[in-house]
Design a protein around this motif. Structure first.
Motif, mmCIF file in Angstrom:
data_model
loop_
_atom_site.group_PDB
_atom_site.id
_atom_site.type_symbol
_atom_site.label_atom_id
_atom_site.label_comp_id
_atom_site.label_asym_id
_atom_site.label_seq_id
_atom_site.Cartn_x
_atom_site.Cartn_y
_atom_site.Cartn_z
ATOM 1 N N TYR A 37 72.803 64.962 12.786
ATOM 2 C CA TYR A 37 74.012 64.153 12.647
ATOM 3 C C TYR A 37 73.648 62.868 11.917
ATOM 4 O O TYR A 37 72.501 62.407 11.947
ATOM 5 N N ALA A 38 74.638 62.282 11.248
ATOM 6 C CA ALA A 38 74.390 61.095 10.436
ATOM 7 C C ALA A 38 74.600 59.803 11.208
ATOM 8 O O ALA A 38 74.009 58.780 10.872
ATOM 9 N N ASN A 42 76.009 54.425 21.128
ATOM 10 C CA ASN A 42 76.121 54.514 22.580
ATOM 11 C C ASN A 42 76.051 53.117 23.192
ATOM 12 O O ASN A 42 75.291 52.263 22.733
ATOM 13 N N GLY A 43 76.849 52.917 24.224
ATOM 14 C CA GLY A 43 76.883 51.624 24.899
ATOM 15 C C GLY A 43 78.320 51.230 25.161
ATOM 16 O O GLY A 43 79.143 52.046 25.578
ATOM 17 N N LEU A 44 78.635 49.963 24.911
ATOM 18 C CA LEU A 44 80.015 49.516 25.073
ATOM 19 C C LEU A 44 80.920 50.113 24.002
ATOM 20 O O LEU A 44 82.125 50.252 24.201
ATOM 21 N N ILE A 45 80.331 50.451 22.863
ATOM 22 C CA ILE A 45 81.040 51.217 21.837
ATOM 23 C C ILE A 45 80.367 52.576 21.744
ATOM 24 O O ILE A 45 79.166 52.668 21.483
ATOM 25 N N ASN A 46 81.131 53.631 21.986
ATOM 26 C CA ASN A 46 80.597 54.990 21.916
ATOM 27 C C ASN A 46 81.233 55.728 20.752
ATOM 28 O O ASN A 46 82.459 55.851 20.684
ATOM 29 N N SER A 174 67.265 53.125 13.750
ATOM 30 C CA SER A 174 67.880 52.962 15.067
ATOM 31 C C SER A 174 67.990 51.473 15.376
ATOM 32 O O SER A 174 67.007 50.731 15.273
ATOM 33 N N VAL A 175 69.192 51.036 15.746
ATOM 34 C CA VAL A 175 69.440 49.632 16.077
ATOM 35 C C VAL A 175 69.653 49.517 17.581
ATOM 36 O O VAL A 175 70.485 50.224 18.161
ATOM 37 N N ASP A 176 68.891 48.628 18.219
ATOM 38 C CA ASP A 176 69.014 48.369 19.658
ATOM 39 C C ASP A 176 69.492 46.933 19.829
ATOM 40 O O ASP A 176 68.790 45.982 19.498
ATOM 41 N N LEU A 177 70.708 46.796 20.350
ATOM 42 C CA LEU A 177 71.329 45.482 20.507
ATOM 43 C C LEU A 177 71.246 45.040 21.964
ATOM 44 O O LEU A 177 71.661 45.777 22.871
ATOM 45 N N VAL A 184 72.755 52.095 17.967
ATOM 46 C CA VAL A 184 73.344 52.821 16.834
ATOM 47 C C VAL A 184 72.213 53.554 16.131
ATOM 48 O O VAL A 184 71.187 52.946 15.787
ATOM 49 N N ASP A 185 72.384 54.859 15.935
ATOM 50 C CA ASP A 185 71.382 55.669 15.242
ATOM 51 C C ASP A 185 71.972 56.205 13.948
ATOM 52 O O ASP A 185 73.061 56.798 13.945
#
Length: 250
Positions: A37-38, A42-46, A174-177, A184-185
């Protein structure tokens, strides 16, 4: 960046995420299946995995804004996903990621490939807050925390994870906030071991023809002539005296 400023920005990010949250039902994937998948968030915004290909096949999306409209957090020119046995590939072009309260992250091309349990990625033209980030050779799990993201987020390039089912997952970016509050991947591929190619079947050997049985008695040289047949010139055969005894009466 001071701790007070970081905390204030973090609180602002959380508020914005809660206010603008997007929720999609996640797609179920059986363990051990090749898939790609592109985008996933995941998190508060899925945001569900898109375009998600499982098993075998291809899919793509063109000029995507999520969510649609002026409040988008992500824009991409093209999403691509392709999967076959033991192989998966995902790519994203012209990405602009604008999470609330976080400097904009832009990427020209993000590609992840998983081939027979071997992962590879490429990330081209990465910019954070308009500044180009130089990237040399991407080793697995290369972590970046540029100055604009310090205290807010970290970026992992060529993220590779060995799964419990024996597959390998590769995410190009991959972004880890805020320590996992939001992830976000971009461009993720998962593959297992390629099946062995079937061995070619050996051709059947032709059956040998049956040998004729040898006679049990030698052939006779008798041509069937009992001495009464004429010879080749038509003359009668010469009589052969036969021994015998004739009775004389008188």
């Amino acid at each position: 960046m001071s701790n007070k400023r970081t905390a204030a920005l973090g609180a602002g990010v959380l508020s914005a995420l809660v206010a603008g949250g997007i929720a999609f039902a996640p797609a179920a994937v059986a363990e051990g299946e090749d898939n790609a998948y592109a985008l996933s968030a995941n998190g508060l915004i899925n945001i569900t995995k898109v375009p998600h290909v499982v098993g075998e096949g291809k899919d793509h999306l063109v000029h995507t804004d999520l969510p649609p409209g002026s409040d988008r957090i992500l824009h991409a020119g093209v999403f691509n996903s392709a999967v076959e046995k033991g192989f998966a590939k995902a790519s994203t072009t012209d990405v602009k990621l604008g999470l609330p309260g976080v400097p904009t992250i832009e990427v020209g091309l993000v590609t992840a490939e998983c081939d027979d349990l071997t992962g590879a990625t490429s990330v081209a033209n990465l910019k954070i807050a308009g500044t180009t980030v130089d990237i040399d050779q991407l080793q697995p799990n290369t972590e970046l925390v540029p100055e604009p993201l310090q205290g807010l987020a970290r970026i992992t390039l060529n993220k590779q994870t060995e799964n419990g089912d024996g597959t390998l997952t590769v995410s190009a970016l991959s972004v880890d906030l805020l320590d996992g509050t939001q992830t976000v991947d971009l461009s993720t591929a998962t593959c297992g071991e390629k099946p062995e190619a079937p061995k070619p079947e050996e051709p059947n050997k032709p059956e040998e023809p049956n040998k004729p049985e040898e006679p049990t008695t030698p052939p006779s040289n008798d041509d069937g002539d009992d001495g009464t047949r004429p010879d080749d010139e038509g003359k009668a055969p010469v009589p052969v005296p036969q021994p015998g005894h004739l009775d004389v009466t008188g």
